[in-house]
Design an enzyme around this catalytic site. Structure first.
Site, PDB file in Angstrom:
ATOM      1  N   ASN A 162       0.808  -1.235   0.000  1.00  0.00           N
ATOM      2  CA  ASN A 162       0.000   0.000   0.000  1.00  0.00           C
ATOM      3  C   ASN A 162       0.836   1.278   0.000  1.00  0.00           C
ATOM      4  O   ASN A 162       0.471   2.245  -0.652  1.00  0.00           O
ATOM      5  CB  ASN A 162      -1.009  -0.020   1.155  1.00  0.00           C
ATOM      6  CG  ASN A 162      -0.354   0.032   2.498  1.00  0.00           C
ATOM      7  OD1 ASN A 162       0.717  -0.529   2.702  1.00  0.00           O
ATOM      8  ND2 ASN A 162      -0.974   0.731   3.421  1.00  0.00           N
ATOM      9  N   GLU A 186       4.767  -3.730  12.285  1.00  0.00           N
ATOM     10  CA  GLU A 186       3.745  -2.693  12.063  1.00  0.00           C
ATOM     11  C   GLU A 186       2.605  -3.372  11.321  1.00  0.00           C
ATOM     12  O   GLU A 186       2.749  -3.728  10.146  1.00  0.00           O
ATOM     13  CB  GLU A 186       4.323  -1.554  11.211  1.00  0.00           C
ATOM     14  CG  GLU A 186       5.415  -0.767  11.894  1.00  0.00           C
ATOM     15  CD  GLU A 186       4.910   0.124  13.017  1.00  0.00           C
ATOM     16  OE1 GLU A 186       3.700   0.147  13.289  1.00  0.00           O
ATOM     17  OE2 GLU A 186       5.746   0.786  13.639  1.00  0.00           O
ATOM     18  N   GLU A 208       8.283   2.857  14.785  1.00  0.00           N
ATOM     19  CA  GLU A 208       9.103   3.407  13.714  1.00  0.00           C
ATOM     20  C   GLU A 208       8.982   4.930  13.809  1.00  0.00           C
ATOM     21  O   GLU A 208       8.179   5.448  14.579  1.00  0.00           O
ATOM     22  CB  GLU A 208       8.625   2.879  12.351  1.00  0.00           C
ATOM     23  CG  GLU A 208       8.858   1.366  12.228  1.00  0.00           C
ATOM     24  CD  GLU A 208       8.531   0.775  10.867  1.00  0.00           C
ATOM     25  OE1 GLU A 208       7.404   0.989  10.379  1.00  0.00           O
ATOM     26  OE2 GLU A 208       9.392   0.082  10.297  1.00  0.00           O
TER      27      GLU A 208
HETATM   28  P1  NAD Z   1       0.660  -8.920   3.789  1.00  0.00           P
HETATM   29  O1  NAD Z   1       0.824  -9.300   5.220  1.00  0.00           O
HETATM   30  O2  NAD Z   1      -0.164  -9.787   2.917  1.00  0.00           O
HETATM   31  O3  NAD Z   1       2.087  -8.833   3.063  1.00  0.00           O
HETATM   32  C1  NAD Z   1       3.130  -8.032   3.570  1.00  0.00           C
HETATM   33  C2  NAD Z   1       4.457  -8.590   3.101  1.00  0.00           C
HETATM   34  O4  NAD Z   1       4.688  -9.861   3.698  1.00  0.00           O
HETATM   35  C3  NAD Z   1       4.548  -8.798   1.577  1.00  0.00           C
HETATM   36  O5  NAD Z   1       5.828  -8.406   1.136  1.00  0.00           O
HETATM   37  C4  NAD Z   1       4.357 -10.299   1.457  1.00  0.00           C
HETATM   38  O6  NAD Z   1       4.931 -10.818   0.286  1.00  0.00           O
HETATM   39  C5  NAD Z   1       5.087 -10.790   2.705  1.00  0.00           C
HETATM   40  N1  NAD Z   1       4.743 -12.151   3.153  1.00  0.00           N
HETATM   41  C6  NAD Z   1       3.627 -12.863   2.896  1.00  0.00           C
HETATM   42  N2  NAD Z   1       3.693 -14.055   3.528  1.00  0.00           N
HETATM   43  C7  NAD Z   1       4.865 -14.086   4.208  1.00  0.00           C
HETATM   44  C8  NAD Z   1       5.496 -15.042   5.076  1.00  0.00           C
HETATM   45  N3  NAD Z   1       4.923 -16.207   5.364  1.00  0.00           N
HETATM   46  N4  NAD Z   1       6.686 -14.723   5.607  1.00  0.00           N
HETATM   47  C9  NAD Z   1       7.274 -13.525   5.361  1.00  0.00           C
HETATM   48  N5  NAD Z   1       6.732 -12.600   4.539  1.00  0.00           N
HETATM   49  C10 NAD Z   1       5.535 -12.863   3.978  1.00  0.00           C
HETATM   50  O7  NAD Z   1       0.137  -7.423   3.809  1.00  0.00           O
HETATM   51  P2  NAD Z   1      -0.309  -6.525   2.554  1.00  0.00           P
HETATM   52  O8  NAD Z   1      -1.589  -7.064   2.008  1.00  0.00           O
HETATM   53  O9  NAD Z   1       0.851  -6.331   1.648  1.00  0.00           O
HETATM   54  O10 NAD Z   1      -0.571  -5.129   3.285  1.00  0.00           O
HETATM   55  C11 NAD Z   1      -1.793  -4.804   3.878  1.00  0.00           C
HETATM   56  C12 NAD Z   1      -1.743  -4.965   5.388  1.00  0.00           C
HETATM   57  O11 NAD Z   1      -0.620  -4.283   5.909  1.00  0.00           O
HETATM   58  C13 NAD Z   1      -2.948  -4.353   6.080  1.00  0.00           C
HETATM   59  O12 NAD Z   1      -3.372  -5.175   7.123  1.00  0.00           O
HETATM   60  C14 NAD Z   1      -2.404  -3.047   6.628  1.00  0.00           C
HETATM   61  O13 NAD Z   1      -3.108  -2.532   7.711  1.00  0.00           O
HETATM   62  C15 NAD Z   1      -1.023  -3.452   6.995  1.00  0.00           C
HETATM   63  N6  NAD Z   1      -0.169  -2.262   7.062  1.00  0.00           N
HETATM   64  C16 NAD Z   1       0.276  -1.839   8.288  1.00  0.00           C
HETATM   65  C17 NAD Z   1       1.042  -0.673   8.397  1.00  0.00           C
HETATM   66  C18 NAD Z   1       1.552  -0.167   9.718  1.00  0.00           C
HETATM   67  O14 NAD Z   1       2.442   0.675   9.735  1.00  0.00           O
HETATM   68  N7  NAD Z   1       1.039  -0.627  10.852  1.00  0.00           N
HETATM   69  C19 NAD Z   1       1.337   0.047   7.242  1.00  0.00           C
HETATM   70  C20 NAD Z   1       0.847  -0.417   6.012  1.00  0.00           C
HETATM   71  C21 NAD Z   1       0.109  -1.574   5.938  1.00  0.00           C
END
Ligand code: NAD
Length: 492
Positions: free
Chosen positions: A152, A248, A464
């Protein structure tokens, strides 16, 4: 401008690794077009990247802080100069409008600059000396950091990790999301070019690469931004080697609108609309449920719709009149639509907001008409779950106590906001469980890279940004030089 269908590669030990096979990243606003290509790296590539980062660590961590800062500043300048190209690439792969991509680059640069300006002071040794002797409190680099970022805000949520980790003397392997891998690769390349080989490495892929990055014994710390469910896998993978972590995660941020909020304050109302719909609602820290004191609920809803209709203009990310672009991917669009449909089937009122500027583009891409959902219960999925898309429910509450209770009724606690007269709002804010609570603003409008950012409850671990964001990449190392090292109670 980068070529229309750019190909990015992994970077391992200062070298671009040309893969034989690449995946296409589609353009979500025009899914028949490709934004570019990226590799799916293997487990072996990932291990090579970790080995390179591990080998580069001793020299990097012993390098003078001034030199690390100077190298980072050169990278910052390159990113600044390339902003026009990067923002176009980001909009093409992500679906968000150009102004929004430029804003993300701006936040990334602001943070990288803050980190450079403050690293020396925050990370310097503290020395205490008194009649008992001398103690040095040093902030050591930890080792190899695995950084994993989401789709995102791919640039800011990668640079938020790269800048402090490298400045504190760590080396890194970064894995971006396959749903926005292109612009971040260009930015990582610019930074890696300024660093000694192996200090900053880049690999692409999904769970296979992610698992290696989170379990390999040479990885000392994980810096992850993404979903709470993914974080659970990561914590399990990291358990065997007790890795340090900054997580995060998801949020379901409440906006609590008090009885003394001025519904006729057009600027405040516009800020609230933006804090629900910026980036088509795909922000972790966006206001995802609005609770309004029942005494002003009806007027609030009318004025909210008026403000939303003025600000929301949905269309092609490259059209400069557009405020909201496409949803990043089909799964996300389907998920958000299903939450809205579910609420509507149960009897909720769904109000369409804003204007669709170009019906053809809208029908072609992963677009959703932004909506307001009224008449739902607090345990309906659209309220209870993180929707992460262009829809928001509004619910009434009776009195501050109930407002606070509803805001806190969540497994998440990332950010939140309170809207009303300042003193009143601050009193309510103090009782909300969240990493950040903003008054009369919300989401990125209230973000300040000088101060720590992160979540409570299942929204994460650690912080962060701010000084804490720099210290998060250090281990505290105490060097004790007592005047008399003999303990009085131990016999001669
Ligand atoms: P996601 O958890 O699907 O993916 C995040 C990352 O993790 C990607 O690079 C993905 O390829 C990787 N990943 C997937 N499976 C993994 C595994 N088993 N081991 C290690 N890495 C793995 O999240 P998304 O759909 O990319 O992002 C959306 C989510 O992120 C939402 O829930 C949003 O709230 C959260 N988010 C949080 C913050 C924050 O600062 N708190 C900021 C932005 C997004």
């Amino acid at each position: 401008m980068y070529e229309k269908e750019i190909t990015v590669e992994a970077i391992i030990n200062g070298e671009k690794i040309t893969s034989e096979k690449h995946e296409a990243r589609e353009n979500p606003a025009h899914p028949d077009q490709t934004a570019g290509f990226f590799p799916l790296n293997t487990r072996e590539d990932t291990i090579r990247a970790i080995d390179a980062a591990h080998a580069a660590f001793p020299a990097w961590t012993n390098m003078a802080m001034d030199e690390r800062i100077e190298r980072m500043r050169k990278a910052i300048q390159k990113i600044k100069d390339a902003t026009p190209e990067i923002k176009e690439l980001l909009s093409r792969e992500h679906g968000k409008p150009l102004y929004d991509s430029e804003g993300e680059i701006g936040v990334s640069l602001a943070w990288m600059e803050f980190a450079c300006d403050n690293a020396k002071e925050v990370l310097k040794n503290e020395v205490k000396e008194d009649e008992n002797g001398k103690t040095i409190i040093a902030r050591d680099g930890i080792g190899v950091v695995s950084a994993i970022s989401p789709w995102n805000y791919p640039l800011s949520l990668s640079t938020i990790k790269i800048a402090p980790a490298l400045l504190a003397g760590n080396t890194m392997v970064l894995k971006p999301s396959p749903l926005a891998p292109l612009a971040v690769s260009k930015v990582v390349e610019m930074i890696a070019e300024e660093m000694p080989d192996g200090v900053l490495n880049l690999v692409h892929g999904e769970a296979e690469v992610g698992k290696e990055l989170t379990s390999h014994p040479k990885v000392a710390k994980i810096a992850f931004t993404g979903g709470t469910e993914t974080a659970k896998h990561i914590m399990k993978a990291a358990a065997d080697t007790i890795k340090k972590m900054t997580l995060e995660l998801g949020g379901n941020d409440a906006a609590v609108v008090l009885n003394d909020f001025d519904v006729n304050d057009e600027r405040a109302m516009r800020r609230l609309v933006i804090s629900n719909f910026l980036t088509a609602g795909q922000i972790c820290m966006i206001a995802k449920r609005i609770y309004v004191d029942r005494s002003i609920y009806d007027q609030f809803v009318d004025k909210y719709i008026e403000a939303a209709n003025k600000w929301i203009r949905v269309g092609d990310p490259f059209n400069e009149n557009v405020t909201i672009g496409a949803v990043n991917n089909k799964n996300q669009a389907d998920h958000v639509q299903s939450l809205v449909d579910q609420a509507e089937n149960k009897g909720a009122e769904v109000v369409k907001l804003g204007t669709i500027l170009d019906e053809d583009v809208f029908n072609e891409g992963y677009y959703l008409h932004p909506t307001l959902v009224l008449g739902v219960d607090d345990d309906d999925p659209i309220v209870e779950e993180e929707q992460f898309g262009p829809t928001v429910p509004i619910l009434p509450f009776d009195g501050d106590e109930e407002g606070i209770e509803l805001a806190n009724n969540s497994i998440y606690g990332l950010t939140s906001s309170v809207w009303g007269k300042e003193d009143h709002a601050v009193k309510v804010a103090e009782r909300i469980q969240a990493g950040t609570t903003m008054i009369n603003t919300a989401a990125v409008q209230g973000l300040d890279v000088r101060f720590p950012f992160g979540g409570v409850k299942q929204s994460g671990i650690g912080r962060e940004y701010g000084k804490e964001g720099l210290l998060a990449y250090t281990d505290t190392h105490v060097i004790n030089i007592p005047k008399d090292g003999d303990l009085p109670y131990i016999p001669e």
